[in-house]
Design an enzyme around this catalytic site. Sequence first.
Site, PDB file in Angstrom:
ATOM      1  N   LYS A  57     -61.816   2.745 -18.585  1.00 61.35           N
ATOM      2  CA  LYS A  57     -63.051   2.298 -17.927  1.00 61.35           C
ATOM      3  C   LYS A  57     -63.858   1.390 -18.865  1.00 61.35           C
ATOM      4  O   LYS A  57     -64.402   0.367 -18.447  1.00 61.35           O
ATOM      5  CB  LYS A  57     -63.879   3.522 -17.497  1.00 61.35           C
ATOM      6  CG  LYS A  57     -63.250   4.233 -16.295  1.00 61.35           C
ATOM      7  CD  LYS A  57     -63.797   5.625 -16.037  1.00 61.35           C
ATOM      8  CE  LYS A  57     -62.955   6.301 -14.949  1.00 61.35           C
ATOM      9  NZ  LYS A  57     -63.258   7.720 -14.743  1.00 61.35           N
ATOM     10  N   GLN A 101     -67.378  11.908 -17.313  1.00 61.32           N
ATOM     11  CA  GLN A 101     -65.952  12.115 -17.075  1.00 61.32           C
ATOM     12  C   GLN A 101     -65.704  13.600 -16.792  1.00 61.32           C
ATOM     13  O   GLN A 101     -66.165  14.454 -17.541  1.00 61.32           O
ATOM     14  CB  GLN A 101     -65.147  11.649 -18.300  1.00 61.32           C
ATOM     15  CG  GLN A 101     -63.650  11.719 -18.110  1.00 61.32           C
ATOM     16  CD  GLN A 101     -63.143  10.789 -17.006  1.00 61.32           C
ATOM     17  OE1 GLN A 101     -63.589   9.650 -16.892  1.00 61.32           O
ATOM     18  NE2 GLN A 101     -62.235  11.273 -16.180  1.00 61.32           N
ATOM     19  N   ASP A 124     -71.051   6.496 -10.053  1.00 58.43           N
ATOM     20  CA  ASP A 124     -69.789   7.170  -9.727  1.00 58.43           C
ATOM     21  C   ASP A 124     -69.925   7.978  -8.430  1.00 58.43           C
ATOM     22  O   ASP A 124     -68.954   8.558  -7.945  1.00 58.43           O
ATOM     23  CB  ASP A 124     -69.411   8.098 -10.897  1.00 58.43           C
ATOM     24  CG  ASP A 124     -67.932   8.430 -10.951  1.00 58.43           C
ATOM     25  OD1 ASP A 124     -67.133   7.663 -10.378  1.00 58.43           O
ATOM     26  OD2 ASP A 124     -67.572   9.458 -11.545  1.00 58.43           O
TER      27      ASP A 124
END
Length: 284
Positions: A57, A101, A124
């Site tokens: 990412k 994450q 996200d």
Amino acid sequence: MPATRTAQLMDGTGLARRLVEETATRAAGLAGQGIEPCLATVLVGEDPASVTYVRMKQARCAKAGITSRSVVLPATTTTAELVDTLTGLSQDPQVHGILLQHPVGPHIDERAAFEAIAPEKDVDGVTTHSFSAMSFGLPGFVSCTPGGIMRLLDAYDVELSGKHAVVVGRSAILGKPAGMLLLARDATVTYCHSRTTDLPAIVREADVVVAAVGRPRLIRGEDIKPGAVVMDAGYNAGNVGDVDFDGAAARARLITPVPGGVGPMTIAVLLAQTVDAASRGLSG
Ligand code: NAP
């Protein structure tokens, strides 16, 4: 002998590349106005797969002209410490998007951690705020993989209104939001999950199948309705999806390969939403 493939492949790699290019152009435009789009990535512990995902990412961010701020916390981090870190990033004006994450480890209350991300930085799409905004059709960030699936469907002009979409899997980050986005586009949506009886019979009725399970080749090719559209979000060991690709490609009209279908779209949507977050308030 493998059946002849009749389906057209849906090129997620190419679509993701175009989206990243478009995002890079927008990021450069912002930089020209003195705004450097910045994504903060938060990693707890050293799980090798998570380390790899975060690195990927960050590398894509660099390609798109997005600064990434890396926060790495020890595996022993408590929920309170993680919440403090995410609250700090939420308040930092230099940070436009936050990615936690996951999984974060069993001793951490993952939901509490996600909720510490400010909605306007939830690029996200993991907070309950983002989920409810999506459910109500209000502006907000969508979960990236379902967002990528919708972009792929649109890129291939797939008609959704009145079509029967069967979503296999109901996780909060993938199956459930994918079904809700399809519903918002007037598809008739059926969710299947581990307690569904006779999954094949339901799949056989589907005009659009979204596979979001994590079980190699769970969806059999023979159950795909001729002419259906097959979106395989599954990613299993050995680069295998949740759909029996060869069997499905002999019956479907459109199908995503694994890899190179849904997968690349996820990070591309994350980057696009980071630049959206950085642009907020500029154009009104
Ligand atoms: P998850 O949280 O484990 O959810 C899996 C879902 O599948 C659950 O809803 C589960 O039902 C259902 N399920 C399990 N066994 C089933 C069966 N035999 N029949 C029907 N449904 C069944 O997984 P996830 O995070 O949503 O991920 C799903 C897959 O997508 C994985 O392969 C993952 O690697 C992949 N993925 C890809 C991306 C990407 O960027 N492309 C992003 C995220 C995930 P219950 O709810 O009843 O347990």
